[in-house]
Design a protein around this motif. Structure first.
Motif, PDB file in Angstrom:
ATOM      1  N   ALA A 322       0.807  -1.245  -0.056  1.00  0.00           N
ATOM      2  CA  ALA A 322       0.139   0.086  -0.076  1.00  0.00           C
ATOM      3  C   ALA A 322       0.836   1.307  -0.013  1.00  0.00           C
ATOM      4  CB  ALA A 322      -0.928   0.002   1.142  1.00  0.00           C
ATOM      5  N   ARG A 323       1.984   1.139   0.768  1.00  0.00           N
ATOM      6  CA  ARG A 323       2.621   2.379   0.939  1.00  0.00           C
ATOM      7  C   ARG A 323       3.390   2.427  -0.528  1.00  0.00           C
ATOM      8  NH1 ARG A 323       6.813   3.639   5.048  1.00  0.00           N
ATOM      9  NH2 ARG A 323       6.179   5.766   4.679  1.00  0.00           N
ATOM     10  N   ALA A 324       4.081   1.412  -1.336  1.00  0.00           N
ATOM     11  CA  ALA A 324       4.629   1.609  -2.534  1.00  0.00           C
ATOM     12  C   ALA A 324       3.588   2.151  -3.650  1.00  0.00           C
ATOM     13  CB  ALA A 324       5.058   0.208  -2.940  1.00  0.00           C
ATOM     14  N   ALA A 325       2.142   1.529  -3.475  1.00  0.00           N
ATOM     15  CA  ALA A 325       1.244   2.304  -4.171  1.00  0.00           C
ATOM     16  C   ALA A 325       0.950   3.756  -4.076  1.00  0.00           C
ATOM     17  CB  ALA A 325      -0.223   1.629  -4.136  1.00  0.00           C
ATOM     18  N   LEU A 326       1.023   4.092  -2.777  1.00  0.00           N
ATOM     19  CA  LEU A 326       0.954   5.548  -2.489  1.00  0.00           C
ATOM     20  C   LEU A 326       2.053   6.374  -3.078  1.00  0.00           C
ATOM     21  CD1 LEU A 326      -0.501   5.138   1.165  1.00  0.00           C
ATOM     22  CD2 LEU A 326      -1.713   6.278  -0.867  1.00  0.00           C
ATOM     23  N   ALA A 327       3.293   5.874  -3.125  1.00  0.00           N
ATOM     24  CA  ALA A 327       4.442   6.613  -3.541  1.00  0.00           C
ATOM     25  C   ALA A 327       4.335   6.624  -5.159  1.00  0.00           C
ATOM     26  CB  ALA A 327       5.568   5.738  -2.698  1.00  0.00           C
ATOM     27  N   ALA A 328       3.908   5.554  -5.590  1.00  0.00           N
ATOM     28  CA  ALA A 328       3.976   5.617  -6.862  1.00  0.00           C
ATOM     29  C   ALA A 328       3.066   6.475  -7.459  1.00  0.00           C
ATOM     30  CB  ALA A 328       3.845   4.124  -7.548  1.00  0.00           C
ATOM     31  N   GLY A 329       2.102   6.383  -7.067  1.00  0.00           N
ATOM     32  CA  GLY A 329       1.006   7.133  -7.275  1.00  0.00           C
ATOM     33  C   GLY A 329       0.156   6.862  -8.883  1.00  0.00           C
ATOM     34  N   GLY A 330      -0.751   7.239  -9.209  1.00  0.00           N
ATOM     35  CA  GLY A 330      -1.564   7.078 -10.531  1.00  0.00           C
ATOM     36  C   GLY A 330      -1.530   5.726 -11.208  1.00  0.00           C
ATOM     37  N   ALA A 331      -1.475   5.721 -12.416  1.00  0.00           N
ATOM     38  CA  ALA A 331      -1.517   4.156 -12.952  1.00  0.00           C
ATOM     39  C   ALA A 331      -0.365   3.252 -12.341  1.00  0.00           C
ATOM     40  CB  ALA A 331      -1.321   4.450 -14.173  1.00  0.00           C
ATOM     41  N   ALA A 332       0.865   3.855 -11.983  1.00  0.00           N
ATOM     42  CA  ALA A 332       2.178   2.916 -11.455  1.00  0.00           C
ATOM     43  C   ALA A 332       1.585   2.195 -10.369  1.00  0.00           C
ATOM     44  CB  ALA A 332       3.164   3.979 -11.359  1.00  0.00           C
ATOM     45  N   ALA A 333       0.762   2.773  -9.618  1.00  0.00           N
ATOM     46  CA  ALA A 333       0.395   2.220  -8.210  1.00  0.00           C
ATOM     47  C   ALA A 333      -0.128   0.709  -8.543  1.00  0.00           C
ATOM     48  CB  ALA A 333      -0.692   2.978  -7.424  1.00  0.00           C
ATOM     49  N   GLY A 334      -0.707   0.480  -9.464  1.00  0.00           N
ATOM     50  CA  GLY A 334      -1.588  -0.463  -9.963  1.00  0.00           C
ATOM     51  C   GLY A 334      -0.315  -1.916  -9.736  1.00  0.00           C
ATOM     52  N   GLY A 335       0.764  -1.597  -9.992  1.00  0.00           N
ATOM     53  CA  GLY A 335       1.753  -2.510 -10.220  1.00  0.00           C
ATOM     54  C   GLY A 335       1.981  -3.025  -8.725  1.00  0.00           C
ATOM     55  N   ALA A 336       2.102  -2.082  -7.713  1.00  0.00           N
ATOM     56  CA  ALA A 336       2.488  -2.592  -6.463  1.00  0.00           C
ATOM     57  C   ALA A 336       1.519  -3.282  -5.858  1.00  0.00           C
ATOM     58  CB  ALA A 336       2.660  -1.185  -5.430  1.00  0.00           C
ATOM     59  N   LEU A 337       0.080  -2.985  -6.314  1.00  0.00           N
ATOM     60  CA  LEU A 337      -1.324  -3.851  -5.490  1.00  0.00           C
ATOM     61  C   LEU A 337      -1.262  -5.206  -6.199  1.00  0.00           C
ATOM     62  CD1 LEU A 337      -3.761  -0.664  -5.201  1.00  0.00           C
ATOM     63  CD2 LEU A 337      -2.231  -1.677  -3.610  1.00  0.00           C
ATOM     64  N   ARG A 338      -0.814  -5.172  -7.547  1.00  0.00           N
ATOM     65  CA  ARG A 338      -0.930  -6.460  -8.172  1.00  0.00           C
ATOM     66  C   ARG A 338      -0.026  -7.572  -7.471  1.00  0.00           C
ATOM     67  NH1 ARG A 338       0.500  -4.903 -13.114  1.00  0.00           N
ATOM     68  NH2 ARG A 338      -1.835  -4.434 -13.643  1.00  0.00           N
ATOM     69  N   GLU A 339       1.211  -6.875  -7.040  1.00  0.00           N
ATOM     70  CA  GLU A 339       2.252  -7.620  -6.223  1.00  0.00           C
ATOM     71  C   GLU A 339       1.625  -8.003  -5.013  1.00  0.00           C
ATOM     72  OE1 GLU A 339       4.918  -8.987  -6.908  1.00  0.00           O
ATOM     73  OE2 GLU A 339       4.568  -8.424  -8.962  1.00  0.00           O
ATOM     74  N   TYR A 340       0.820  -7.563  -4.382  1.00  0.00           N
ATOM     75  CA  TYR A 340       0.245  -7.685  -3.030  1.00  0.00           C
ATOM     76  C   TYR A 340      -0.842  -8.800  -3.340  1.00  0.00           C
ATOM     77  CZ  TYR A 340      -3.662  -7.527   0.329  1.00  0.00           C
ATOM     78  OH  TYR A 340      -4.727  -7.887   1.177  1.00  0.00           O
ATOM     79  N   ASP A 341      -1.460  -8.684  -4.280  1.00  0.00           N
ATOM     80  CA  ASP A 341      -2.422  -9.971  -4.807  1.00  0.00           C
ATOM     81  C   ASP A 341      -1.641 -11.261  -4.877  1.00  0.00           C
ATOM     82  OD1 ASP A 341      -5.028 -10.499  -5.266  1.00  0.00           O
ATOM     83  OD2 ASP A 341      -4.996 -10.779  -7.094  1.00  0.00           O
ATOM     84  N   ARG A 342      -0.458 -10.912  -5.318  1.00  0.00           N
ATOM     85  CA  ARG A 342       0.516 -12.256  -5.636  1.00  0.00           C
ATOM     86  C   ARG A 342       0.963 -12.626  -4.207  1.00  0.00           C
ATOM     87  NH1 ARG A 342       3.285  -9.882 -10.527  1.00  0.00           N
ATOM     88  NH2 ARG A 342       1.781 -10.324 -12.209  1.00  0.00           N
ATOM     89  N   ALA A 343       1.397 -11.974  -3.474  1.00  0.00           N
ATOM     90  CA  ALA A 343       2.003 -12.094  -2.331  1.00  0.00           C
ATOM     91  C   ALA A 343       0.800 -12.777  -1.206  1.00  0.00           C
ATOM     92  CB  ALA A 343       2.378 -10.814  -1.681  1.00  0.00           C
ATOM     93  N   ARG A 344      -0.337 -12.581  -1.426  1.00  0.00           N
ATOM     94  CA  ARG A 344      -1.430 -13.070  -0.856  1.00  0.00           C
ATOM     95  C   ARG A 344      -1.570 -14.537  -1.099  1.00  0.00           C
ATOM     96  NH1 ARG A 344      -5.325 -10.705   2.454  1.00  0.00           N
ATOM     97  NH2 ARG A 344      -6.802 -12.683   1.719  1.00  0.00           N
ATOM     98  N   ARG A 345      -1.394 -14.718  -2.555  1.00  0.00           N
ATOM     99  CA  ARG A 345      -1.600 -16.216  -2.887  1.00  0.00           C
ATOM    100  C   ARG A 345      -0.400 -17.037  -2.314  1.00  0.00           C
ATOM    101  NH1 ARG A 345      -5.279 -16.232  -6.938  1.00  0.00           N
ATOM    102  NH2 ARG A 345      -6.186 -14.324  -7.335  1.00  0.00           N
ATOM    103  N   ARG A 346       0.937 -16.420  -2.493  1.00  0.00           N
ATOM    104  CA  ARG A 346       1.923 -17.235  -1.882  1.00  0.00           C
ATOM    105  C   ARG A 346       1.813 -17.417  -0.448  1.00  0.00           C
ATOM    106  NH1 ARG A 346       4.795 -13.781  -5.126  1.00  0.00           N
ATOM    107  NH2 ARG A 346       5.220 -12.132  -3.147  1.00  0.00           N
TER     108      ARG A 346
END
Ligand SMILES: Cc1cc2nc3c(=O)[nH]c(=O)nc-3n(C[C@H](O)[C@H](O)[C@H](O)COP(=O)(O)OP(=O)(O)OC[C@H]3O[C@@H](n4cnc5c(N)ncnc54)[C@H](O)[C@@H]3O)c2cc1C
Length: 430
Positions: A322-346
């Motif tokens: 979430a912090r990475a998404a906030l720091a990236a802002g805009g469209a780039a934030a999606g990458g960090a949240l997608r990673e969160y989804d992957r981390a949840r699966r792991r």
């Protein structure tokens, strides 16, 4: 505190997932607002057991001492009674080489636990607003979440801007539904009936699960002289509840010869609540500008009692992304949240598989009877399985072909007398 141009992190829901997320983000300097439709303390239908590993998260949040001081019961493990009457006993402290943060789990009424978790979030710097229901999410032209719409319990409506919206609003998450992320699993469709009793006989320091052909019943001390009793039945069987969950609960117990005598001198001390069906999994745990955590992201079945741990751990897991998404802002934030989804699966993938195996055994009595026959003679395997549900033994330990094969092929070893003896007080059966 970091004030974001887009607004604070708005956490919808102040249960364990919301409190842990808010705590972790506020501790790291983010501006966080938690909104909950309820006013605390409030009850929540739950068996209220926490795994040994949940204590690690409670300790990190600075809430463990308060939870213990609130009178939480301490649980050494679990005992499961199959429809055949065979019993499996597993303890957290065992010889399998794995140790939890603590050797025992805890159990405490949610009306006591949840305010303590929210206090931890407040101490870290989060603002908590109670009596505020989120009714919708706001998005910009590109579909990115920019805030939420709220209705407070005085009838005032508001739009609140947010740098990130976290849906921690439980099983029927408004955030997940409004973002089109909510997904129901077709199976199992079960309904739970939960209440607290005083004076149940024979309640010790093991959580109990009694599986029957038409559902199962969890019994455990939650401290302060109260016993949590939860009956979970297929949705079709719950139709008979006809708006009176207490009567349904009492009747279900009264029809079990192995349980009824233990309730002869017991008194129901809280309103019985019904909830379900609960098998749900979000299609993914994020959308541009938003993330889901806790039951809002996924929930299977309460049998293994892992929701509180998963909610707390989910909040801890989400925070850096979430912090990475906030720091990236805009469209780039999606990458960090997608990673969160992957981390949840792991993080949770193995546990989801184990939960489904246990869920299948619970649904099919012959399978449960068979597993109970094997595990009642193999205490080592029972301890390992209980350690997985205790969140400190990796799920792969019981997903190995060797373990599963042993579970399917009955052992030749003689029954261990100590298992039977230890299980005796649980049942009034001859
Ligand atoms: C019968 C049963 C037994 C269970 N037993 C256990 C157990 O023994 N151990 C265990 O670990 N887990 C157990 N669970 C699971 C556990 O209860 C959940 O996994 C856990 O509560 C999830 O926490 P959460 O914070 O995601 O959601 P919740 O605890 O449901 O919190 C969500 C919060 O969001 C708020 N909210 C909802 N909608 C809105 C809205 N629109 N606006 C604002 N606020 C909103 C609610 O008021 C609530 O406070 C059980 C569940 C059931 C049903």
């Amino acid at each position: 505190m970091t004030l974001r141009p887009g607004g604070p992190v708005v956490v919808v829901g102040g249960g364990p997932a919301g409190a842990a997320t808010a705590w972790a983000l506020a501790r790291d300097g983010e501006e966080v607002v938690v909104l909950d439709r309820a006013r605390f303390p409030r009850d929540k239908p739950c068996s209220e057991y926490m795994s040994p590993q949940a204590s690690r998260l409670l300790a990190d949040m600075g809430a463990l001492a308060a939870v213990e001081a609130a009178g939480a019961a301490s649980l050494a493990g679990m005992i499961v009674r199959a429809p055949s009457g065979a019993r499996i006993r597993g303890e957290f402290a065992a010889n399998h080489g794995f140790r939890g943060f603590r050797d025992r789990g805890l159990a405490l009424r949610r009306r006591r636990l949840d305010p303590l978790l929210l206090d931890a979030a407040r101490r870290a710097g989060a603002r908590v607003e109670e009596g505020v229901r989120v009714t919708g999410v706001e998005t910009d032209g590109a579909g990115r979440v920019t805030g939420v719409r709220t209705l407070d319990d005085r009838g005032a409506e508001r739009v609140r801007r947010a740098g990130l919206v976290v849906g921690a609003d439980g099983l029927r998450s408004v955030v997940a539904r409004r973002l089109g992320l909510a997904g129901r699993l077709p199976w199992p469709r079960r309904i739970a009936f939960v209440a607290h009793y005083a004076g149940v006989a024979g309640v010790g320091d093991l959580g109990e699960m009694h599986v029957d052909g038409d559902g199962y019943c969890g019994i455990a001390s939650v401290g302060n002289g109260e016993t949590n009793v939860a009956v979970v039945v297929p949705a079709r069987a719950a139709r008979h509840a006809a708006g009176d969950p207490g009567a349904f609960l009492d009747a279900w117990i009264a029809h079990r010869p192995h349980l009824a005598p233990r309730f002869a001198g017991a008194e129901r001390v809280s309103r019985a609540r019904a909830t379900g069906p609960f098998a749900a999994r979000a299609r993914r745990a994020w959308a541009p500008g938003a993330a889901l955590v806790g039951d809002a992201a996924d929930f299977f079945d309460p049998f293994t009692g892992e929701g509180i741990y998963a909610a707390l751990r989910g909040g801890e897991l989400l925070a850096p992304y979430a912090r990475a998404a906030l720091a990236a802002g805009g469209a780039a934030a999606g990458g960090a949240l997608r990673e969160y989804d992957r981390a949840r699966r792991r993080e949770f993938g193995g546990k989801w598989a184990v939960e489904r195996l246990i869920g299948a055994a619970v649904a099919f009595p012959p399978l449960m009877n068979h597993a109970a026959r094997v595990l009642s003679r193999r205490r080592d395997m029972a301890d390992l399985l209980v350690g997985v549900t205790g969140d400190f033994v990796p799920a792969r330990e019981v997903l190995r072909a060797g373990f599963l094969l042993k579970l399917l092929v009955p052992p030749r070893a003689p029954r261990l007398p100590s298992v039977e003896a230890a299980a005796e007080p649980l049942s009034a059966e001859p």
